[in-house]
Design a protein around this motif. Structure first.
Motif, PDB file in Angstrom:
ATOM      1  N   ALA A  99       0.821  -1.210   0.000  1.00 29.05           N
ATOM      2  CA  ALA A  99       0.000   0.000   0.000  1.00 29.05           C
ATOM      3  C   ALA A  99       0.855   1.259   0.000  1.00 29.05           C
ATOM      4  O   ALA A  99       0.540   2.235  -0.690  1.00 29.05           O
ATOM      5  CB  ALA A  99      -0.945  -0.012   1.202  1.00 29.05           C
ATOM      6  N   ALA A 100       1.956   1.253   0.756  1.00 32.70           N
ATOM      7  CA  ALA A 100       2.804   2.445   0.854  1.00 32.70           C
ATOM      8  C   ALA A 100       3.339   2.848  -0.512  1.00 32.70           C
ATOM      9  O   ALA A 100       3.358   4.036  -0.858  1.00 32.70           O
ATOM     10  CB  ALA A 100       3.956   2.206   1.826  1.00 32.70           C
ATOM     11  N   LEU A 101       3.769   1.865  -1.309  1.00 35.95           N
ATOM     12  CA  LEU A 101       4.300   2.179  -2.633  1.00 35.95           C
ATOM     13  C   LEU A 101       3.201   2.681  -3.557  1.00 35.95           C
ATOM     14  O   LEU A 101       3.425   3.583  -4.369  1.00 35.95           O
ATOM     15  CB  LEU A 101       4.973   0.950  -3.235  1.00 35.95           C
TER      16      LEU A 101
ATOM     17  N   GLY B   3      24.117  24.606 -15.019  1.00 36.12           N
ATOM     18  CA  GLY B   3      23.332  25.836 -14.910  1.00 36.12           C
ATOM     19  C   GLY B   3      22.030  25.678 -14.157  1.00 36.12           C
ATOM     20  O   GLY B   3      21.087  26.448 -14.369  1.00 36.12           O
ATOM     21  N   LEU B   4      21.941  24.685 -13.264  1.00 37.62           N
ATOM     22  CA  LEU B   4      20.713  24.426 -12.525  1.00 37.62           C
ATOM     23  C   LEU B   4      20.615  25.293 -11.270  1.00 37.62           C
ATOM     24  O   LEU B   4      21.611  25.536 -10.590  1.00 37.62           O
ATOM     25  CB  LEU B   4      20.638  22.956 -12.115  1.00 37.62           C
ATOM     26  N   THR B   5      19.387  25.737 -10.975  1.00 37.96           N
ATOM     27  CA  THR B   5      19.095  26.437  -9.730  1.00 37.96           C
ATOM     28  C   THR B   5      17.895  25.769  -9.090  1.00 37.96           C
ATOM     29  O   THR B   5      16.851  25.596  -9.742  1.00 37.96           O
ATOM     30  CB  THR B   5      18.774  27.918  -9.976  1.00 37.96           C
ATOM     31  N   LEU B   6      18.040  25.356  -7.830  1.00 34.18           N
ATOM     32  CA  LEU B   6      16.945  24.695  -7.129  1.00 34.18           C
ATOM     33  C   LEU B   6      15.772  25.651  -6.947  1.00 34.18           C
ATOM     34  O   LEU B   6      15.931  26.764  -6.450  1.00 34.18           O
ATOM     35  CB  LEU B   6      17.419  24.196  -5.762  1.00 34.18           C
ATOM     36  N   ILE B   7      14.586  25.213  -7.376  1.00 35.77           N
ATOM     37  CA  ILE B   7      13.359  25.977  -7.162  1.00 35.77           C
ATOM     38  C   ILE B   7      12.663  25.509  -5.895  1.00 35.77           C
ATOM     39  O   ILE B   7      12.200  26.311  -5.082  1.00 35.77           O
ATOM     40  CB  ILE B   7      12.382  25.826  -8.345  1.00 35.77           C
ATOM     41  N   ASP B   8      12.574  24.173  -5.739  1.00 35.93           N
ATOM     42  CA  ASP B   8      11.759  23.653  -4.651  1.00 35.93           C
ATOM     43  C   ASP B   8      12.166  22.226  -4.320  1.00 35.93           C
ATOM     44  O   ASP B   8      12.528  21.446  -5.209  1.00 35.93           O
ATOM     45  CB  ASP B   8      10.278  23.681  -5.049  1.00 35.93           C
ATOM     46  N   GLU B   9      12.136  21.909  -3.036  1.00 38.43           N
ATOM     47  CA  GLU B   9      12.244  20.539  -2.549  1.00 38.43           C
ATOM     48  C   GLU B   9      10.953  20.255  -1.794  1.00 38.43           C
ATOM     49  O   GLU B   9      10.727  20.765  -0.706  1.00 38.43           O
ATOM     50  CB  GLU B   9      13.461  20.368  -1.628  1.00 38.43           C
ATOM     51  N   ASP B  10      10.084  19.463  -2.398  1.00 35.95           N
ATOM     52  CA  ASP B  10       8.741  19.221  -1.871  1.00 35.95           C
ATOM     53  C   ASP B  10       8.693  17.828  -1.263  1.00 35.95           C
ATOM     54  O   ASP B  10       8.775  16.822  -1.969  1.00 35.95           O
ATOM     55  CB  ASP B  10       7.722  19.344  -3.019  1.00 35.95           C
ATOM     56  N   PHE B  11       8.553  17.756   0.063  1.00 35.28           N
ATOM     57  CA  PHE B  11       8.504  16.469   0.753  1.00 35.28           C
ATOM     58  C   PHE B  11       7.086  15.908   0.697  1.00 35.28           C
ATOM     59  O   PHE B  11       6.131  16.552   1.147  1.00 35.28           O
ATOM     60  CB  PHE B  11       8.933  16.623   2.214  1.00 35.28           C
ATOM     61  N   LEU B  12       6.958  14.695   0.185  1.00 34.50           N
ATOM     62  CA  LEU B  12       5.636  14.088   0.111  1.00 34.50           C
ATOM     63  C   LEU B  12       5.070  13.783   1.485  1.00 34.50           C
ATOM     64  O   LEU B  12       3.851  13.724   1.660  1.00 34.50           O
ATOM     65  CB  LEU B  12       5.692  12.811  -0.728  1.00 34.50           C
TER      66      LEU B  12
ATOM     67  N   ASP C 199      -5.597  11.706   3.618  1.00 40.97           N
ATOM     68  CA  ASP C 199      -6.513  10.693   3.096  1.00 40.97           C
ATOM     69  C   ASP C 199      -5.915   9.296   3.083  1.00 40.97           C
ATOM     70  O   ASP C 199      -6.577   8.342   2.657  1.00 40.97           O
ATOM     71  CB  ASP C 199      -6.948  11.067   1.671  1.00 40.97           C
ATOM     72  N   TRP C 200      -4.656   9.162   3.526  1.00 42.36           N
ATOM     73  CA  TRP C 200      -4.027   7.841   3.548  1.00 42.36           C
ATOM     74  C   TRP C 200      -4.573   7.031   4.723  1.00 42.36           C
ATOM     75  O   TRP C 200      -4.977   7.599   5.758  1.00 42.36           O
ATOM     76  CB  TRP C 200      -2.513   7.970   3.681  1.00 42.36           C
ATOM     77  N   PRO C 201      -4.591   5.715   4.608  1.00 42.52           N
ATOM     78  CA  PRO C 201      -5.107   4.884   5.710  1.00 42.52           C
ATOM     79  C   PRO C 201      -4.091   4.771   6.844  1.00 42.52           C
ATOM     80  O   PRO C 201      -2.893   4.982   6.649  1.00 42.52           O
ATOM     81  CB  PRO C 201      -5.309   3.520   5.030  1.00 42.52           C
ATOM     82  N   GLN C 202      -4.591   4.428   8.015  1.00 42.98           N
ATOM     83  CA  GLN C 202      -3.711   4.112   9.135  1.00 42.98           C
ATOM     84  C   GLN C 202      -3.239   2.661   8.986  1.00 42.98           C
ATOM     85  O   GLN C 202      -3.952   1.841   8.434  1.00 42.98           O
ATOM     86  CB  GLN C 202      -4.450   4.292  10.465  1.00 42.98           C
ATOM     87  N   PRO C 203      -2.033   2.336   9.445  1.00 43.72           N
ATOM     88  CA  PRO C 203      -1.090   3.192  10.180  1.00 43.72           C
ATOM     89  C   PRO C 203      -0.156   3.995   9.266  1.00 43.72           C
ATOM     90  O   PRO C 203       0.700   4.723   9.767  1.00 43.72           O
ATOM     91  CB  PRO C 203      -0.291   2.184  10.991  1.00 43.72           C
ATOM     92  N   LEU C 204      -0.320   3.871   7.932  1.00 43.99           N
ATOM     93  CA  LEU C 204       0.566   4.568   7.004  1.00 43.99           C
ATOM     94  C   LEU C 204       0.501   6.077   7.204  1.00 43.99           C
ATOM     95  O   LEU C 204       1.532   6.755   7.176  1.00 43.99           O
ATOM     96  CB  LEU C 204       0.200   4.216   5.561  1.00 43.99           C
ATOM     97  N   ARG C 205      -0.701   6.597   7.438  1.00 39.94           N
ATOM     98  CA  ARG C 205      -0.843   8.048   7.629  1.00 39.94           C
ATOM     99  C   ARG C 205      -0.084   8.511   8.864  1.00 39.94           C
ATOM    100  O   ARG C 205       0.665   9.499   8.812  1.00 39.94           O
ATOM    101  CB  ARG C 205      -2.323   8.416   7.741  1.00 39.94           C
ATOM    102  N   GLY C 206      -0.225   7.795   9.971  1.00 42.98           N
ATOM    103  CA  GLY C 206       0.451   8.190  11.205  1.00 42.98           C
ATOM    104  C   GLY C 206       1.952   8.109  11.079  1.00 42.98           C
ATOM    105  O   GLY C 206       2.677   9.009  11.536  1.00 42.98           O
ATOM    106  N   LEU C 207       2.444   7.047  10.456  1.00 44.18           N
ATOM    107  CA  LEU C 207       3.883   6.895  10.267  1.00 44.18           C
ATOM    108  C   LEU C 207       4.432   8.006   9.387  1.00 44.18           C
ATOM    109  O   LEU C 207       5.493   8.585   9.675  1.00 44.18           O
ATOM    110  CB  LEU C 207       4.174   5.533   9.640  1.00 44.18           C
TER     111      LEU C 207
END
Length: 272
Positions: free
Chosen positions: A58-60, A225-234, A242-250
Motif C-alpha cells: 500500500a505504501a508504494l 546551470g541548474l538552480t533549485l526551485i523547490d524541494e517538496d517532501f511528500l 486521506d491515507w489509511p492508518q497506520p501509514l498516515r500516522g507513520l
C-alpha cells in the motif's frame, strides 16, 4: 467477449515500467485515489502479466500516485506559463502523463524510453506524442528535438537506474541543448537508492539500483546551470490526510524530520 491481452517481451530493466503502471492502476481503484489514473488501470488490464508477483504494498501505491500527481502539477504549471514549450518525459514507460496533463495544441510532447518500450506505446496509448526510442545514458537522440523553445523535463523513477555519473552527463546535455526551462524529478538520497535493491519489487526483477544524492543543491554544482526551485517532501503533502492508518500516522511522524522526509520521497524542481 473476452478481452485480448498482450504478453510483453521486455528485459529486466524495461520491466520496471510495470511497477509504476500497476501502482497507479491500484491507486485508481481506491475509495479516495491520489492520482485517479484510470487509463493506467485500463492498460494493465490489457497486459498478460501476473502483477501480483510485483508484491506492491500500500505504501508504494500511495507514494507512487502522489509523486506522479506532484510531477503532473509541475508540468501543468510550466506549460500554462509557456504555451509553446517542449515537454520531455524521460523513462516514460507506459505512463499516460500526457493524457493526464492535457497539453494545449502549442505544446510539443516527447515520450522518451528504450526503443522496445516506446514501440509499445501506440498499441496502448494512441495519443499523438512524439516517440523517441533511445538509451538516455547517451545524448545523440537530442539532435532530433527542437532546442529553441522552453523545455519542461520530467524524470520519474529514473535516476536510480542510471549508472555512475550518467544522469549528470544527461543533465548537462539537456540544459545545453535547450538553454531555458525546468527539470522536475523525484529525488532519491544515496541511502534510498541503495535500499531500493532490497525492495521486493526491485529484488524480484533482479535490478541493482545506482546512486542518488542527499543535498538537493548538489546538482547546482554539476556545471549544468541548474538552480533549485523547490524541494517538496511528500510526507508533508496535504493529501496524506486521506491515507489509511497506520501509514498516515507513520508518514506524519516522518514529516517532523527533514532528514527522514528526504529518505521517504521528495519532488525536486530546478530551473536552468
Amino acid at each position: 467477449m473476452t478481452m485480448q491481452r498482450t504478453r510483453l517481451t521486455l528485459n529486466q530493466l524495461e520491466e520496471t515500467l510495470l511497477i509504476t503502471l500497476w501502482a497507479k492502476a491500484l491507486d485508481s481503484k481506491l475509495r479516495v485515489p491520489m492520482l485517479g489514473d484510470t487509463r493506467s488501470a485500463e492498460i494493465a488490464d490489457r497486459i498478460d502479466y501476473d502483477f501480483d508477483t510485483l508484491k506492491i504494498k500500500a505504501a508504494l501505491t500511495y507514494e507512487t500516485a502522489l509523486r506522479s500527481k506532484k510531477l503532473d502539477d509541475a508540468v501543468r504549471s510550466f506549460t500554462a506559463a509557456h504555451p509553446d514549450a517542449v515537454v520531455l518525459d524521460l523513462g516514460c514507460g507506459l505512463d499516460p502523463r500526457m493524457v493526464r496533463c492535457r497539453p494545449t495544441a502549442g505544446i510539443d510532447w516527447y515520450d522518451v524510453d528504450f526503443p522496445e518500450v516506446v514501440a509499445l506505446r501506440p498499441q496502448f496509448l494512441p495519443e499523438p506524442s512524439h516517440l523517441v526510442g533511445a538509451d538516455v545514458t547517451t545524448t545523440d537522440w537530442l539532435a532530433g528535438i527542437p532546442g529553441d523553445r522552453p523545455a519542461m523535463i520530467v524524470a520519474e523513477g529514473l535516476i536510480p537506474f542510471l549508472p555512475g555519473s550518467s544522469f549528470q552527463v544527461l543533465t548537462h546535455a539537456l540544459t545545453t541543448h535547450f538553454g531555458t526551462g525546468e527539470i522536475a524529478l523525484n529525488g532519491y538520497t544515496r541511502f534510498a537508492a541503495w535500499a531500493m535493491k532490497y525492495h521486493p519489487t526491485i529484488k524480484a526483477l533482479g535490478i541493482t539500483a545506482a546512486a542518488g544524492f542527499d543535498d538537493p543543491r548538489e546538482p547546482e554544482s554539476w556545471g549544468a546551470g541548474l538552480t533549485l526551485i523547490d524541494e517538496d517532501f511528500l510526507t508533508r503533502a496535504p493529501e496524506v490526510a486521506d491515507w489509511p492508518q497506520p501509514l498516515r500516522g507513520l508518514t506524519r511522524t516522518m514529516s517532523r524530520s527533514t532528514a527522514l522526509s528526504r529518505q521517504g520521497a521528495r519532488i525536486l524542481r530546478y530551473r536552468f
